[in-house]
Scaffold this motif. Structure first.
Motif, PDB file in Angstrom:
ATOM      1  N   VAL A   1       0.848  -1.190   0.000  1.00 56.51           N
ATOM      2  CA  VAL A   1       0.000   0.000   0.000  1.00 56.51           C
ATOM      3  C   VAL A   1       0.883   1.239   0.000  1.00 56.51           C
ATOM      4  CG1 VAL A   1      -1.774   1.316   1.219  1.00 56.51           C
ATOM      5  CG2 VAL A   1      -1.857  -1.194   1.220  1.00 56.51           C
ATOM      6  N   HIS A   2       0.661   2.108  -0.980  1.00 58.43           N
ATOM      7  CA  HIS A   2       1.376   3.375  -1.088  1.00 58.43           C
ATOM      8  C   HIS A   2       0.403   4.529  -0.867  1.00 58.43           C
ATOM      9  CE1 HIS A   2       4.907   1.339  -2.719  1.00 58.43           C
ATOM     10  NE2 HIS A   2       4.140   0.763  -3.636  1.00 58.43           N
ATOM     11  N   VAL A   3       0.792   5.474  -0.021  1.00 59.22           N
ATOM     12  CA  VAL A   3      -0.027   6.662   0.256  1.00 59.22           C
ATOM     13  C   VAL A   3       0.854   7.886   0.065  1.00 59.22           C
ATOM     14  CG1 VAL A   3      -1.558   7.800   1.931  1.00 59.22           C
ATOM     15  CG2 VAL A   3      -1.359   5.308   1.918  1.00 59.22           C
ATOM     16  N   PRO A   4       1.061   8.311  -1.183  1.00 61.03           N
ATOM     17  CA  PRO A   4       1.961   9.446  -1.411  1.00 61.03           C
ATOM     18  C   PRO A   4       1.465  10.719  -0.728  1.00 61.03           C
ATOM     19  CG  PRO A   4       0.757   8.875  -3.413  1.00 61.03           C
ATOM     20  CD  PRO A   4       0.502   7.784  -2.425  1.00 61.03           C
ATOM     21  N   GLY A   5       2.427  11.516  -0.284  1.00 60.82           N
ATOM     22  CA  GLY A   5       2.101  12.784   0.355  1.00 60.82           C
ATOM     23  C   GLY A   5       2.391  13.976  -0.514  1.00 60.82           C
ATOM     24  N   HIS A   6       2.813  13.736  -1.753  1.00 65.18           N
ATOM     25  CA  HIS A   6       3.157  14.829  -2.674  1.00 65.18           C
ATOM     26  C   HIS A   6       3.046  14.285  -4.097  1.00 65.18           C
ATOM     27  CE1 HIS A   6       5.609  17.822  -4.800  1.00 65.18           C
ATOM     28  NE2 HIS A   6       5.451  18.613  -3.751  1.00 65.18           N
TER      29      HIS A   6
ATOM     30  N   GLU B   1      11.824   8.724  -2.139  1.00 61.45           N
ATOM     31  CA  GLU B   1      12.651   7.548  -1.908  1.00 61.45           C
ATOM     32  C   GLU B   1      11.801   6.381  -1.422  1.00 61.45           C
ATOM     33  OE1 GLU B   1      13.072  10.475  -0.515  1.00 61.45           O
ATOM     34  OE2 GLU B   1      14.891  11.341  -1.376  1.00 61.45           O
ATOM     35  N   ALA B   2      12.439   5.282  -1.123  1.00 63.15           N
ATOM     36  CA  ALA B   2      11.749   4.067  -0.683  1.00 63.15           C
ATOM     37  C   ALA B   2      10.909   4.346   0.555  1.00 63.15           C
ATOM     38  CB  ALA B   2      12.769   2.973  -0.411  1.00 63.15           C
ATOM     39  N   GLY B   3       9.983   3.447   0.837  1.00 66.30           N
ATOM     40  CA  GLY B   3       8.983   3.699   1.861  1.00 66.30           C
ATOM     41  C   GLY B   3       9.395   3.432   3.287  1.00 66.30           C
ATOM     42  N   GLU B   4      10.676   3.180   3.561  1.00 67.44           N
ATOM     43  CA  GLU B   4      11.109   3.018   4.940  1.00 67.44           C
ATOM     44  C   GLU B   4      10.895   4.326   5.709  1.00 67.44           C
ATOM     45  OE1 GLU B   4      12.866   1.856   2.370  1.00 67.44           O
ATOM     46  OE2 GLU B   4      12.511  -0.272   2.791  1.00 67.44           O
ATOM     47  N   LEU B   5      10.751   4.234   7.016  1.00 72.37           N
ATOM     48  CA  LEU B   5      10.544   5.429   7.819  1.00 72.37           C
ATOM     49  C   LEU B   5      11.709   6.393   7.633  1.00 72.37           C
ATOM     50  CD1 LEU B   5       9.154   4.054  11.208  1.00 72.37           C
ATOM     51  CD2 LEU B   5       7.897   5.066   9.318  1.00 72.37           C
ATOM     52  N   ARG B   6      11.392   7.635   7.347  1.00 69.34           N
ATOM     53  CA  ARG B   6      12.385   8.679   7.131  1.00 69.34           C
ATOM     54  C   ARG B   6      12.244   9.717   8.247  1.00 69.34           C
ATOM     55  NH1 ARG B   6      14.726  11.354   2.303  1.00 69.34           N
ATOM     56  NH2 ARG B   6      15.369  13.438   2.946  1.00 69.34           N
TER      57      ARG B   6
ATOM     58  N   HIS C   1       5.435   6.872   3.058  1.00 69.89           N
ATOM     59  CA  HIS C   1       4.333   6.801   2.097  1.00 69.89           C
ATOM     60  C   HIS C   1       4.017   5.348   1.756  1.00 69.89           C
ATOM     61  CE1 HIS C   1       7.569   6.072  -0.707  1.00 69.89           C
ATOM     62  NE2 HIS C   1       8.002   7.311  -0.640  1.00 69.89           N
ATOM     63  N   ARG C   2       4.566   4.414   2.559  1.00 72.19           N
ATOM     64  CA  ARG C   2       4.309   2.992   2.336  1.00 72.19           C
ATOM     65  C   ARG C   2       3.924   2.329   3.656  1.00 72.19           C
ATOM     66  NH1 ARG C   2       9.222  -0.526   1.733  1.00 72.19           N
ATOM     67  NH2 ARG C   2       8.724  -0.743   3.944  1.00 72.19           N
ATOM     68  N   PRO C   3       2.649   2.442   4.033  1.00 68.94           N
ATOM     69  CA  PRO C   3       2.237   1.820   5.291  1.00 68.94           C
ATOM     70  C   PRO C   3       2.164   0.302   5.256  1.00 68.94           C
ATOM     71  CG  PRO C   3       0.353   2.816   4.195  1.00 68.94           C
ATOM     72  CD  PRO C   3       1.567   3.219   3.413  1.00 68.94           C
ATOM     73  N   ARG C   4       2.178  -0.307   4.058  1.00 67.78           N
ATOM     74  CA  ARG C   4       2.228  -1.761   3.948  1.00 67.78           C
ATOM     75  C   ARG C   4       3.185  -2.145   2.825  1.00 67.78           C
ATOM     76  NH1 ARG C   4      -0.117  -0.708   7.756  1.00 67.78           N
ATOM     77  NH2 ARG C   4      -1.976  -1.630   8.682  1.00 67.78           N
ATOM     78  N   PRO C   5       4.183  -2.998   3.065  1.00 70.27           N
ATOM     79  CA  PRO C   5       4.534  -3.478   4.398  1.00 70.27           C
ATOM     80  C   PRO C   5       5.134  -2.354   5.242  1.00 70.27           C
ATOM     81  CG  PRO C   5       6.160  -4.212   2.792  1.00 70.27           C
ATOM     82  CD  PRO C   5       5.054  -3.579   2.004  1.00 70.27           C
TER      83      PRO C   5
END
Length: 294
Positions: free
Chosen positions: A128-133, A166-171, A208-212
């Motif tokens: 699941v991707h939830v872009p913020g921009h 960038e990748a969906g890891e926590l930033r 922006h990637r709550p899953r995984p």
């Protein structure tokens, strides 16, 4: 974000495996692409369940379907077909929803979709991707189409001021030091979250990637207090966060869209305020959770 999706999807059609499946929504925007690729832009009309069924059939033949509509039509109305025609058949597709939780609140309850990510989370193996921009949409869509599994890309009219493609890891966007409370902001909630804790010693991380979910990053950053801010149903990621931190004492505050049916129209900003997702509402919740500032 919707415009960026259309542009990127047209680019992706250069890959002969890709096909766009619509149910009238955004059909006019894809008319140029349909003229160039009449066999790979399919509009089934106002038949969302059929749209998913067609995508499942195409995926069984080796195609990579991109399926698009408003979130409540795409996920809630066609959930059984997603479960059976994609999941049970063991094939993948890229679902792209617009409208987020309440971007089209003026159209009434039919266009509200705060439960979409929670529903997708009941299925196995979805990204699941939830872009913020808007600038995050293109790389996320291209990566999803090039992948092999199923992905849900949740687009919104809301946007943060800065893109993090960038990748969906926590930033980490704001570091308050070791042991500080951690606030995780998903997608377009980041700017309001930063404003809400501007004068508090709270570390703010973005994804922006709550899953995984990036559980390794969460464990590295989390202290005794974790605040989760999501732009969809409150508590959607509570299970994931709680399981990741099950071996350590912690308190969790999960903020998002409330479960009550407000039976109100208004605009997105009104719903942010009513659900406590504007900066002032987030600040009230954070203060109640962490206690008053010194």
């Amino acid at each position: 974000m919707r415009e960026e999706f259309v542009r990127t999807a047209e680019e992706v059609l250069a890959d002969p495996r890709s096909v766009i499946v619509l149910a009238d929504i955004s059909a006019a925007a894809f008319e140029p692409a349909a003229a160039r690729h009449p066999d790979r832009v399919v509009n089934v009309g106002i038949r969302e369940q059929l749209m998913i069924g067609v995508a499942g059939g195409l995926a069984l033949t080796g195609q990579r379907p991109i399926v698009h509509s408003y979130a409540p039509f795409l996920v809630e109305r066609a959930y059984e077909q997603i479960k059976l025609d994609l999941g049970h058949q063991g094939v993948g597709a890229v679902l792209v929803g617009i409208g987020a939780s309440y971007d089209r609140a003026a159209s009434g309850r039919t266009h509200l979709g705060p439960a979409d990510v929670a529903l997708v989370d009941t299925l196995d193996g979805w990204t699941v991707h939830v872009p913020g921009h808007p600038d995050e949409v293109r790389p996320l869509l291209r990566a999803a189409v090039c992948g092999a599994g199923s992905a849900y890309l949740r687009l919104s009219t809301r946007s943060n001021a800065t893109a993090y493609p960038e990748a969906g890891e926590l930033r980490v966007v704001r570091d308050a030091g070791a042991g500080a409370p951690l606030l995780v902001a998903v997608g377009p909630t980041l700017d309001a979250a930063l404003e809400a804790v501007a004068d508090r010693p709270v570390t703010v991380a973005y994804t922006h990637r709550p899953r995984p979910f990036d559980t390794a990053g969460l464990r590295a950053l989390a202290g005794a207090e974790v605040i989760l801010v999501e732009p969809y149903l409150a508590g959607t990621s509570t299970r994931v966060v709680s399981e990741a931190l099950a071996d350590r004492p912690h308190r969790l505050l999960a903020l998002g869209v409330g479960r009550a049916d407000l039976r109100r129209y208004g605009g997105p900003e009104d719903h942010d305020r009513w659900h406590g997702l504007d900066a002032a509402g987030l600040r009230r919740s954070v203060d109640a959770f962490l206690g008053p500032t010194a």
